[in-house]
Motif scaffolding. Structure first.
Motif, PDB file in Angstrom:
ATOM      1  N   VAL A 228      -6.034   1.954 -16.073  1.00 21.91           N
ATOM      2  CA  VAL A 228      -5.041   1.871 -15.001  1.00 21.91           C
ATOM      3  C   VAL A 228      -3.996   2.957 -15.220  1.00 21.91           C
ATOM      4  CG1 VAL A 228      -3.279   0.446 -13.895  1.00 21.91           C
ATOM      5  CG2 VAL A 228      -5.397  -0.597 -14.714  1.00 21.91           C
ATOM      6  N   VAL A 229      -3.801   3.784 -14.213  1.00 26.80           N
ATOM      7  CA  VAL A 229      -2.804   4.854 -14.268  1.00 26.80           C
ATOM      8  C   VAL A 229      -1.977   4.802 -12.986  1.00 26.80           C
ATOM      9  CG1 VAL A 229      -2.419   7.337 -14.384  1.00 26.80           C
ATOM     10  CG2 VAL A 229      -4.292   6.314 -15.676  1.00 26.80           C
ATOM     11  N   LYS A 230      -0.672   4.864 -13.119  1.00 28.40           N
ATOM     12  CA  LYS A 230       0.215   4.876 -11.962  1.00 28.40           C
ATOM     13  C   LYS A 230       0.735   6.298 -11.752  1.00 28.40           C
ATOM     14  CE  LYS A 230      -0.062   0.428 -11.348  1.00 28.40           C
ATOM     15  NZ  LYS A 230      -0.717  -0.153 -10.159  1.00 28.40           N
ATOM     16  N   LEU A 231       0.791   6.712 -10.499  1.00 31.13           N
ATOM     17  CA  LEU A 231       1.163   8.088 -10.184  1.00 31.13           C
ATOM     18  C   LEU A 231       2.124   8.121  -9.005  1.00 31.13           C
ATOM     19  CD1 LEU A 231       0.652  11.195 -10.516  1.00 31.13           C
ATOM     20  CD2 LEU A 231      -1.203  10.920  -8.870  1.00 31.13           C
ATOM     21  N   GLN A 232       3.210   8.849  -9.173  1.00 29.55           N
ATOM     22  CA  GLN A 232       4.113   9.123  -8.053  1.00 29.55           C
ATOM     23  C   GLN A 232       4.181  10.622  -7.835  1.00 29.55           C
ATOM     24  OE1 GLN A 232       8.082   7.188  -7.023  1.00 29.55           O
ATOM     25  NE2 GLN A 232       8.798   9.118  -7.867  1.00 29.55           N
ATOM     26  N   ILE A 233       4.134  11.041  -6.584  1.00 28.89           N
ATOM     27  CA  ILE A 233       4.184  12.459  -6.236  1.00 28.89           C
ATOM     28  C   ILE A 233       5.364  12.701  -5.301  1.00 28.89           C
ATOM     29  CG2 ILE A 233       2.939  14.417  -5.225  1.00 28.89           C
ATOM     30  CD1 ILE A 233       0.343  12.980  -5.806  1.00 28.89           C
TER      31      ILE A 233
END
Length: 300
Positions: free
Chosen positions: A167-172
């Motif tokens: 599980v990886v969370k990403l904000q751009i």
């Protein structure tokens, strides 16, 4: 995303950040034009490193006298790139580990800088060169922040090969290139400020379990990629099915021995790839002391 050229900067949090970037690029329709600025040693990694070399990634030797020429040459080739491309740059220069964080914290404390807790100090030479050379034809910077939830194991290649999910969370965040300062010092300071903000954002995420209250944007999975994978899988499977009987590999002891040896070599190569990709084996953090006024960050 996927409809414009972009310079992508990201904190280097896990062993498979490159894979996360590939997934986002694939879902945005520009995986074939996704590039990155990498250390030269990566080029020699089996399979993945070779594919990056064939894709014309930028490989640096970490000697600025040579790397500056390499970057300028690469940027000139990108100026008339026919389709939207993403160029990724990990400005921290190495993957995040607790040992490297301690080194960065000691350096920051000695220079009177904000003490990082979730990121390393950015190295801005490559970023400044990238912005200075590409700002005329690259309209945006994608500021990516990667986080791994506290209750999840760190994502690694070994977990992938074992069939275990991660599980990886990403904000751009999109920053128009025109908003950046014009001078080299100003561009470098902008990058440092972004990482101060990124550190605070990660601190908020680990405390609350979310980057912000904004609604998640689902970019979906394009069917075109699935069709391509299925077609290539069928083609390669059919080729292997026809090749084995034709070559008579399994009809004699020599053929069986050759096949077994080849299989063992593949396993060894994959083990080399897995171990060389671990964060603990990445380049140690070596921060060169510089003038304090040049290293000052703006406290957010």
């Amino acid at each position: 995303m996927g409809k414009e050229h972009a310079l992508v900067i990201c904190n280097h949090r896990s062993d498979i950040d490159w894979l996360v970037g590939w997934l986002v690029a694939q879902r945005s329709g520009c995986l074939g034009s996704a590039l990155a600025i990498m250390k030269k040693e990566v080029m020699f990694l089996p399979v993945i490193g070779w594919s990056m070399w064939f894709s014309e990634y930028f490989f640096l030797e970490r000697r600025w006298t040579k790397d500056e020429i390499t970057l300028k040459s690469g940027f000139q080739q990108l100026e008339d790139f026919p389709i939207p491309f993403w160029l990724a740059l990990f400005v921290e220069g190495t993957r995040f580990t607790q040992a490297k964080l301690m080194v960065a914290q000691e350096f920051a404390a000695s220079r009177g800088l904000p003490i990082p807790r979730n990121v390393l100090l950015p190295r801005t030479k490559g970023f400044v060169s990238s912005v200075s050379q590409m700002r005329s034809f690259v309209p945006a910077i994608y500021d990516c922040t990667v986080a791994v939830p506290k209750n999840q194991p760190p994502p690694t290649l070994l977990r992938i090969f074992r069939g275990q999910s991660s599980v990886v969370k990403l904000q751009i965040r999109r920053h128009p290139m025109q908003e950046l300062p014009e001078t080299a010092d100003g561009i470098g300071q902008w990058c440092k400020d972004v990482f101060v903000t990124k550190d605070a954002l990660l601190e908020k995420y680990f405390a609350k379990g979310a980057f912000s209250d904004q609604q998640l944007q689902n970019i979906g999975r394009p069917m075109k990629s699935l069709i391509v994978v299925l077609l290539w899988s069928c083609l390669l499977g059919y080729g292997i099915f026809k090749f084995v009987p034709w070559s008579a590999l399994l009809s004699s002891w020599k053929g069986i021995a050759f096949s077994a040896t080849f299989f063992v070599l593949i396993v060894i190569v994959m083990q080399i790839l897995i171990h060389s990709s671990e964060s603990e084996r990445s380049t140690p953090l070596n921060i060169t002391p510089q003038d304090q006024t040049k290293e000052r960050l703006v406290q957010k």
